[in-house]
Design a protein around this motif. Structure first.
Motif, short mmCIF file in Angstrom:
data_model
loop_
_atom_site.label_atom_id
_atom_site.label_comp_id
_atom_site.label_asym_id
_atom_site.label_seq_id
_atom_site.Cartn_x
_atom_site.Cartn_y
_atom_site.Cartn_z
N GLN A 74 0.97 -1.40 0.30
CA GLN A 74 0.07 -0.01 -0.29
C GLN A 74 0.73 1.31 0.20
O GLN A 74 1.74 1.42 0.81
CB GLN A 74 -0.74 0.18 1.21
N SER A 76 1.13 5.65 -0.82
CA SER A 76 0.66 6.54 -0.43
C SER A 76 1.41 7.71 -1.07
O SER A 76 2.66 7.75 -0.48
CB SER A 76 -0.20 7.34 0.27
N TYR A 158 -4.52 12.05 8.22
CA TYR A 158 -4.79 9.96 8.26
C TYR A 158 -6.38 9.35 8.67
O TYR A 158 -6.33 8.46 8.28
CB TYR A 158 -4.25 10.02 9.83
N LYS A 159 -7.09 10.29 8.86
CA LYS A 159 -8.34 9.85 9.53
C LYS A 159 -9.00 10.07 7.33
O LYS A 159 -10.11 8.59 7.42
CB LYS A 159 -8.99 10.89 9.90
N ASP A 162 -7.75 6.36 5.93
CA ASP A 162 -7.68 5.64 6.23
C ASP A 162 -9.88 5.41 5.61
O ASP A 162 -9.88 4.49 5.07
CB ASP A 162 -8.44 5.34 7.81
N GLU A 163 -10.49 6.52 5.07
CA GLU A 163 -11.62 6.51 4.76
C GLU A 163 -11.46 6.14 3.39
O GLU A 163 -12.25 6.51 2.72
CB GLU A 163 -12.80 7.47 5.08
#
Length: 218
Positions: A74, A76, A158-159, A162-163
């Motif tokens: 993964q 990013s 970060y939230k 994660d979504e």
């Protein structure tokens, strides 16, 4: 390093290659915001060299690390934009234009990598009012009540990562998420309804904009 220098990026890439390192996370965050008159060509160039080409150079250099369709890791890429590149308030056209270009570039990068490297996510981080050195903050000064601390922005990012969200539009203690959305919707309405650009700040539209956003339902 000087993010406007492609050779500087190449040197950084050589260091990673020499250590057999592959990137899983890249954050392109560098930005400046000087102001100048319309006659000052160098201000425009300086801002675009850092804010826009700093991002482009980073993508050009490290794209192969994130475009490997065979990789199961993964990965990013986070690119820092600005609300000024979306709602386009008056005051600094060069900065706003650079951040609008960053937004467009990030959107295309997300679209392309979604098909070539589905394990790589791209995120456009758009902070609200944040208390940092760039915005006049410092260890000897207290954070204004309306501003967020950098840690709050990071936690919000970060939230949203994660979504699985691409657009990370951060509120702050003065402007909530609903207000941000209404301002963006009004701005897009300038095109849809053929108003004059930047209508929210024009005297002939100010009252209409205020009332419309108060009644606007999301």
């Amino acid at each position: 390093m000087d993010v406007s220098s492609l050779s500087a990026w190449s040197k950084l890439s050589d260091i990673l290659t020499s250590k057999s390192m592959t990137l899983n996370f890249l954050m392109l965050n560098a930005g400046i915001g000087p102001k100048g008159p319309w006659t000052d060509n160098q201000v425009f160039r300086k801002i675009f060299d850092t804010n826009f080409f700093g991002v482009v150079n980073g993508i050009n250099t490290f794209h192969p690390h994130f475009a490997d369709s065979k990789s199961k890791d993964q990965k990013s890429i986070v690119i820092t934009g600005s609300k000024q590149g979306i709602t386009n308030p008056p005051g600094n056209p060069a900065y706003n234009a650079s951040k609008a270009a960053v937004k467009t570039t990030a959107e295309h990068l997300s679209y392309d990598l979604a098909s070539t490297s589905p394990n790589t996510s791209v995120h456009l981080l758009v902070p609200g009012w944040t208390f940092t050195g760039l915005t006049g903050g410092g260890q000897t000064k207290e954070k204004p009540d309306g501003a967020w601390a950098p840690e709050q922005v990071a936690d919000y990012l970060y939230k949203k990562m994660d979504e699985g969200k691409f657009y990370v539009i951060c509120p702050d203690n003065d402007v909530n998420t609903e207000t941000d959305k209404k301002r963006m919707m009004w701005t897009m309405g300038d095109i849809v309804y053929e108003r004059q650009p930047m209508s929210r700040w024009r005297d002939e539209y100010k009252e209409e904009a205020k009332q419309a956003m108060e009644k606007m339902k999301l």
